[in-house]
Motif scaffolding. Structure first.
Motif, mmCIF file in Angstrom:
data_model
loop_
_atom_site.group_PDB
_atom_site.id
_atom_site.type_symbol
_atom_site.label_atom_id
_atom_site.label_comp_id
_atom_site.label_asym_id
_atom_site.label_seq_id
_atom_site.Cartn_x
_atom_site.Cartn_y
_atom_site.Cartn_z
ATOM 1 N N LEU A 103 0.839 4.287 -3.192
ATOM 2 C CA LEU A 103 1.024 5.472 -2.183
ATOM 3 C C LEU A 103 1.502 6.683 -2.891
ATOM 4 C CD1 LEU A 103 -0.943 8.016 -0.602
ATOM 5 C CD2 LEU A 103 0.419 6.684 1.263
ATOM 6 N N GLU B 243 0.819 -1.163 0.376
ATOM 7 C CA GLU B 243 0.036 -0.223 0.116
ATOM 8 C C GLU B 243 1.260 1.434 -0.135
ATOM 9 O OE1 GLU B 243 -3.262 0.135 -0.129
ATOM 10 O OE2 GLU B 243 -3.380 -2.039 0.030
ATOM 11 N N LYS C 79 -6.171 10.156 -0.258
ATOM 12 C CA LYS C 79 -6.966 11.627 -0.473
ATOM 13 C C LYS C 79 -6.480 12.908 -0.323
ATOM 14 C CE LYS C 79 -11.131 8.041 -0.361
ATOM 15 N NZ LYS C 79 -12.241 7.965 0.411
ATOM 16 N N HIS D 251 -7.021 2.182 6.585
ATOM 17 C CA HIS D 251 -7.617 3.744 6.486
ATOM 18 C C HIS D 251 -6.611 4.846 6.265
ATOM 19 C CE1 HIS D 251 -10.650 5.956 7.771
ATOM 20 N NE2 HIS D 251 -10.023 6.212 9.547
ATOM 21 N N ASN E 179 -5.100 5.249 3.033
ATOM 22 C CA ASN E 179 -6.575 6.275 2.128
ATOM 23 C C ASN E 179 -6.870 7.243 2.176
ATOM 24 O OD1 ASN E 179 -8.390 5.683 -0.027
ATOM 25 N ND2 ASN E 179 -9.900 6.119 1.750
ATOM 26 N N HIS E 180 -6.665 7.724 4.015
ATOM 27 C CA HIS E 180 -6.721 9.145 4.568
ATOM 28 C C HIS E 180 -5.623 9.960 3.335
ATOM 29 C CE1 HIS E 180 -8.194 12.505 6.792
ATOM 30 N NE2 HIS E 180 -6.879 12.100 7.663
ATOM 31 N N SER F 254 -7.467 6.342 -6.435
ATOM 32 C CA SER F 254 -7.907 5.267 -6.531
ATOM 33 C C SER F 254 -8.404 4.572 -5.640
ATOM 34 C CB SER F 254 -7.046 3.876 -6.692
ATOM 35 O OG SER F 254 -5.675 3.789 -6.655
ATOM 36 N N GLY F 255 -7.856 4.932 -3.330
ATOM 37 C CA GLY F 255 -7.810 4.682 -2.361
ATOM 38 C C GLY F 255 -7.116 3.282 -2.013
ATOM 39 N N SER F 256 -6.965 2.716 -0.667
ATOM 40 C CA SER F 256 -6.723 1.968 0.213
ATOM 41 C C SER F 256 -7.260 1.437 0.863
ATOM 42 C CB SER F 256 -4.942 2.710 0.318
ATOM 43 O OG SER F 256 -3.483 1.633 0.760
ATOM 44 N N SER F 257 -6.839 0.025 0.958
ATOM 45 C CA SER F 257 -7.612 -0.671 1.834
ATOM 46 C C SER F 257 -7.073 -0.687 3.503
ATOM 47 C CB SER F 257 -7.291 -2.691 1.727
ATOM 48 O OG SER F 257 -6.072 -2.476 1.826
#
Length: 445
Positions: free
Chosen positions: A239, A235, A268, A261, A264-265, A256-259
């Motif tokens: 990034l 991950e 974004k 949290h 992912n934050h 595209s997002g990450s599993s």
């Protein structure tokens, strides 16, 4: 209440026999709570004892020694004293006898328990500990135990194990309990000996399953750590790739997002930040490119880094900067160079008029910091040619008005002088004629 009254009565008549019968009756009523010996003191002398101390080899001198060793508090004291039978380890407690009417302390009642081979105490400890045997240690000396000759262990063998730090003897479990008496901590130690094989089996089973649990937990932790490391590395790598691509592109794509949290934050947040930066850069570029005012970006060494179309038009530059060698352009750069160097040091310059050909531009210069911490100078100009021309016309009109006012003043001064001389003559003749007319009228009368 009856006991306190009886003790006070003793200090009135010193009837030792009555006091002996009184404590004998008390011991018969509560045999389990009876001490091994008692004595009463007044000031520094022992004035009565129940006679039981002699059974343990404690003479009057021994009681006096105990009396002087007891602390002033009413708690139990763990003391060692000499006796006819050797050293005796005792528990002593004293209680003051107070005259209720006057509050006077008449004396002290001492009760004592001899710990050496105290069968009653050992029986109570054995019954309370639910063990096979108990051993009592005073300080570093073992003074009592319930070990019998029929046991396959002795107090010496167990004491050797205890002093060596081992509390597990073959099929025996030895438990240690420290006691604090008065102000002396850990003065008494009770060792309980358990011969129950089922307890050992339970303990071994407990230790076995603890070991198995630790092995399983360690294996799960190891596998989980490897999985987490692989997952986090993957991950994090995605990034970092997104960050590098976003920095190198003019247009920023959505993350595209990450599993995970947190990642992912972060992704974004970076995406939104890159979008805002891209919009700001595009807005700045549009302002720079479509501005009607000439804008020039200089390096800290006073060389032109970027120039907008309005500035090119003002400087008559329609080719690349490297090919711009016109006389007006070179003159402009030479005149701007010291101003740019001064602005790169942190100064903000405004209202600097610099002519370009037949036009005059008023420039404002200020330093800006880039992402790589380098310093650039942004200069923005404004065509003030008409303003300067208007100022010149205003100055010319003012000078012409001043000349006209001066000419008018000179004319009026000269005309005033030329008119005043004949007028004075006319006024003088008029006055003479008027005076002559008066004289003539006077003669006629």
């Amino acid at each position: 209440m009856l006991r306190v009254t009886r003790l006070r009565t003793f200090f009135n008549n010193y009837d030792s026999r009555a006091l002996d019968y009184f404590f004998l009756r008390e011991d018969n009523l509560e045999p389990l709570h009876s001490p091994d010996f008692r004595f009463i003191s007044h000031l520094s002398d022992v004035i009565w004892d129940d006679g039981n101390a002699l059974f343990y080899g404690l003479k009057s001198s021994s009681l006096t020694e105990l009396f002087h060793k007891v602390d002033i508090h009413s708690n139990w004291n763990a003391l060692v004293t000499d006796s006819q039978l050797g050293l005796k380890h005792t528990l002593i407690r004293r209680t003051p006898i107070v005259q209720s009417e006057s509050g006077e302390v008449l004396g002290f009642l001492f009760v004592g328990v001899v710990l050496d081979d105290n069968a009653g105490l050992l029986a109570n400890l054995l019954r309370g500990s639910n063990s096979d045997d108990v051993i009592l240690r005073f300080g570093d000396k073992f003074i009592a135990s319930t070990i019998s000759p029929d046991d396959n262990y002795t107090i010496e063998s167990i004491s050797d194990l205890i002093y060596s730090g081992e509390t597990d003897l073959s099929k025996l479990l030895i438990t240690e309990t420290n006691l604090t008496v008065g102000t002396k901590q850990n003065i008494l130690t009770i060792f309980s000996v358990q011969r129950n094989p089922s307890v050992l089996a339970l303990r071994n089973s407990y230790l076995f399953w603890i070991f198995i649990s630790l092995v399983v937990i360690t294996a799960i932790s190891f596998l989980t750590r490897r999985w987490l490391n692989r997952k986090v590395t993957q991950e994090l790598s995605e990034l970092m790739v997104y960050t590098k691509v976003a920095v190198g592109q003019d247009r920023v794509d959505k993350f595209s997002g990450s599993s995970i949290h947190e990642f992912n934050h972060i992704g974004k947040t970076l995406s939104n930040t890159f979008e805002r930066l891209s919009e700001q850069e595009k807005l700045f570029q549009d302002l720079f490119s479509f501005s009607l005012s000439p804008i020039i970006v200089w390096t800290e060494k006073a060389t032109i880094l970027q120039i907008n179309p309005a500035a090119k038009k003002s400087l008559d530059l329609f080719e690349e900067l490297s090919q711009a060698n016109s006389e007006s352009f070179v003159s402009f750069v030479n005149e701007m160079r010291p101003l740019v160097l001064k602005a790169s040091m942190g100064a903000t310059l405004t209202g600097i008029d610099v002519p370009i050909g037949e036009k005059v531009y008023r420039w404002s210069l200020s330093a800006i910091q880039t992402r790589d911490d380098s310093t650039l100078v942004l200069s923005q100009g404004q065509d003030i040619t008409k303003l300067v021309e208007a100022e010149k016309q205003s100055i010319k009109a003012r000078k012409e008005a001043e000349w006209s006012a001066k000419a008018r003043t000179d004319f009026l001064a000269k005309m005033s002088h030329e008119i005043r001389t004949p007028l004075n003559g006319i006024l003088g003749i008029s006055q003479l004629l008027k005076q002559e007319e008066r004289m003539e009228s006077t003669r006629n009368k």
